[in-house]
Design an enzyme around this catalytic site. Structure first.
Site, short mmCIF file in Angstrom:
data_model
loop_
_atom_site.label_atom_id
_atom_site.label_comp_id
_atom_site.label_asym_id
_atom_site.label_seq_id
_atom_site.Cartn_x
_atom_site.Cartn_y
_atom_site.Cartn_z
N THR A 118 0.93 -1.32 0.19
CA THR A 118 0.10 -0.13 0.06
C THR A 118 0.82 1.32 0.11
OG1 THR A 118 -1.48 1.25 1.59
CG2 THR A 118 -0.23 -0.20 2.55
N TYR A 142 -1.82 0.27 10.16
CA TYR A 142 -1.94 -0.38 8.82
C TYR A 142 -0.73 -0.02 8.08
CZ TYR A 142 -3.70 -1.09 3.96
OH TYR A 142 -3.51 -1.49 2.66
#
Length: 328
Positions: A118, A142
């Site tokens: 990501t 995250y």
């Protein structure tokens, strides 16, 4: 015999599209999923093995059964807000499970690993077109957990010869052009499906969080890539490794992005319906503009996105949204 590829999270939004792309490319995708967020109805293109990445014995069993030539790893928790409220959940699930998977793959002599990472590993770098050399400084669990997995892949490459391709990207949108697969999360947090739910009357309105940002129309700008283009890149990444190329990181993005208002305006054109809107305050931590480039992927992988036009992404999502097979 067609080679097997283990696809973790293969029942999820991106993973299921990857399974279809792999099947079309001549592989047998083996979906490994615990269905915490995936959908059994989305498993259509290869065998299903239900299990949890925390269960090493189950992983050993699946690797022995199929002897995959590669792993394509999508399974992860991915809600930024939740990761800030409950970081232990993200470090335990994303990182520990990835370590289990990597160790199993290495011991099974499965040395090609494609990882769906990501751009959250970069943190809040507002107004910069991110690329593979941009400094990584994640600001939530995250992004931090994904960065940790990237580090693990590097270390296992150095010590055990594990070859990896890592993809970093922001927002994924659209749906399978044949309307066999689409995006559905519980809870839903992504702009385009939230907007389509509002259009369809499944929620009262779409909230626009902030209209006074220093952007061309005052709303946040975000990068989007069509899910079909994204998984095509993952297949190209697998072929890169199969051809003997070294481990590599690739960013996937448009380089300019779309504002919230531009997404809303495009949806009106595509669906020929109004979008009910509620103006909200800015959300804490939202950057004005987050975009990524994809020059390396274009030059080295030969990745040519075909459907990452805003109207196409919304049109494909709307088509599936009207005919979707699985419900909450």
């Amino acid at each position: 015999m067609k080679p097997h590829v283990l696809v973790t999270g293969g029942a999820g939004y991106i993973g299921s599209h990857a399974c279809k792309a792999l099947s079309r490319a001549g592989y047998v995708p083996v979906c490994f999923d615990n269905f915490s967020t995936g959908w059994k109805e989305a498993v259509k293109f290869g065998p299903l093995e239900e299990g949890d990445l925390a269960d090493r014995a189950r992983l050993d069993e699946v690797f022995a059964k199929y002897q995959p030539i590669a792993v394509m790893h999508f399974a992860a928790l991915s809600l930024v807000g939740e990761s800030m409220q409950n970081p232990s959940k993200y470090w335990r699930t994303n990182v520990n499970c990835a370590l289990n998977l990597i160790e199993t793959a290495v011991e099974a002599d499965c040395k090609n690993f494609v990882f769906s990472s990501t751009c959250a590993t970069y943190g809040d770098q507002d107004g910069v077109v991110l690329d593979e050399d941009t400094e990584q400084r994640p600001i939530n669990a995250y992004g931090g957990s994904k960065r940790a997995i990237e580090d693990m892949l590097r270390d296992f490459g150095a010590s055990h010869g594990l070859n990896s391709v890592i993809f970093r990207y922001f927002n994924v949108a659209g749906a399978d052009p044949d309307a066999e697969l689409g995006e559905q999360h519980v809870p839903e947090t992504h702009l385009i499906p939230l907007m389509l739910d509002a259009i369809a009357g499944k929620r009262p309105a779409l909230t626009v969080f902030g209209s006074d940002y220093p952007t061309r129309d005052g709303t946040c700008i975000r990068d989007y890539v069509h899910v079909s283009d994204l998984v095509d890149a993952h297949v190209l990444g697998l072929k890169w490794l199969e051809s003997g190329e070294p481990s590599r990181v690739f960013c996937l993005g448009s380089g300019n992005g779309f504002s919230v208002r531009e997404v809303i305006d495009a949806s009106r054109t595509v669906t020929n319906r109004d979008v009910p809107i509620v103006e909200g305050e800015r959300r804490a931590g939202d950057a004005a503009c987050l975009v990524s480039g994809s020059k390396r992927a274009l030059e080295e992988l030969g990745w040519q996105p075909q459907r990452s036009d805003l109207s196409v992404m919304i049109g494909d999502a709307w088509r599936w949204h009207q005919a979707k097979e699985y419900e909450y």
